[in-house]
Design an enzyme around this catalytic site. Sequence first.
Site, PDB file in Angstrom:
ATOM      1  N   HIS A  74      31.134  36.700  39.606  1.00  0.00           N
ATOM      2  CA  HIS A  74      32.113  36.077  40.529  1.00  0.00           C
ATOM      3  C   HIS A  74      32.834  34.255  39.954  1.00  0.00           C
ATOM      4  CE1 HIS A  74      31.336  38.591  44.202  1.00  0.00           C
ATOM      5  NE2 HIS A  74      30.215  38.778  43.802  1.00  0.00           N
ATOM      6  N   CYS A 128      37.343  35.389  40.114  1.00  0.00           N
ATOM      7  CA  CYS A 128      38.160  35.220  40.994  1.00  0.00           C
ATOM      8  C   CYS A 128      38.442  33.432  41.306  1.00  0.00           C
ATOM      9  CB  CYS A 128      37.852  34.906  42.375  1.00  0.00           C
ATOM     10  SG  CYS A 128      37.604  36.927  43.326  1.00  0.00           S
TER      11      CYS A 128
END
Length: 324
Positions: free
Chosen positions: A89, A138
């Site tokens: 992440h 991301c």
Amino acid sequence: MEKGKKLAVLVGCNYPNTPNELHGCHNDVRASRDMLVARFGFDPTHIELLTDEDDSSMMPTGANIIKALDKMVDQAEPGDILFFHYSGHGTLLNSRNSLKREEAIVPCDFNLITSVDFRHLVNRLPKGTSFTILSDSCHSGGLIDKEKEQIGPLRSSNTEANIPLVHKPKFIPFESILQHLSSLTNINTSDIGTHLLEIFGPVASLMFRLPRPDPYLDPNFSTKPLKPDEGILLSGCQTDETSADVQIMENGGKACGAFSNAVQMVLKENSGPLSNKQLVMMARKILKMQGFKQHPCLYCSDYNADAIFLCQAENRVDVFSMLN
């Protein structure tokens, strides 16, 4: 250690048994390790692998990741190749310690590693090394603070295909991270740095431990151009985009990061040398063909944009001496 070394740190965070669970990140870094050994001649003993599995010898906490990167940079000499692959992440964060929103990766313990940390690592490198970061997360565009953009934002058009696969974005919202940290500190503040310093102290990100920049004393702080350096960032997407965790048929149906898999496909389909720029553009093409609306980017010096991916350049030291 010998000169002309090839060193790597590979980090895969799946966050098992949590609301943030991903499925392909361990597969990404294992495939990366195999590729480094088979294609690029890395010694397996010079590759450090950190995954958040029960039997892992070293969990990918913020402190452990920085420790591994510090060790790699400390060993670096002119002519060495350094590689960091992160699959997990990412997030964008707000902090009173920064004049803009900062990109960060999210280790398994939420001890964020920010673009400021990667900038400081790159600044410590001796001239003539190369440090390639492949971040499949991301908001990974710009993960090396102030690195020059070579292949940057591309706005999505309405004619692009929809993603035909079930996927999960590799993104934890800033508000969710703040809520989690607040539950640990019981401190009533929206400043994430306060929470990180309270929990992690001296191993929190440099972003929160360094003096806060003063925009009045240094108004050009956030836009100051830097001299060419040894940092090379291949990001899975733009700063304002998400990267996908997905199962892809071309990968045998195994879970993977869409960008990590695209890089593997490019390297398998092209046996000859590829520049950093060529690799990113080819990965973009594959992701577009697969229907993903994420656009990998490249951040590095002009020289490194055309340099061969993970390849030593005998004249790298001389080139950087001329540029500086």
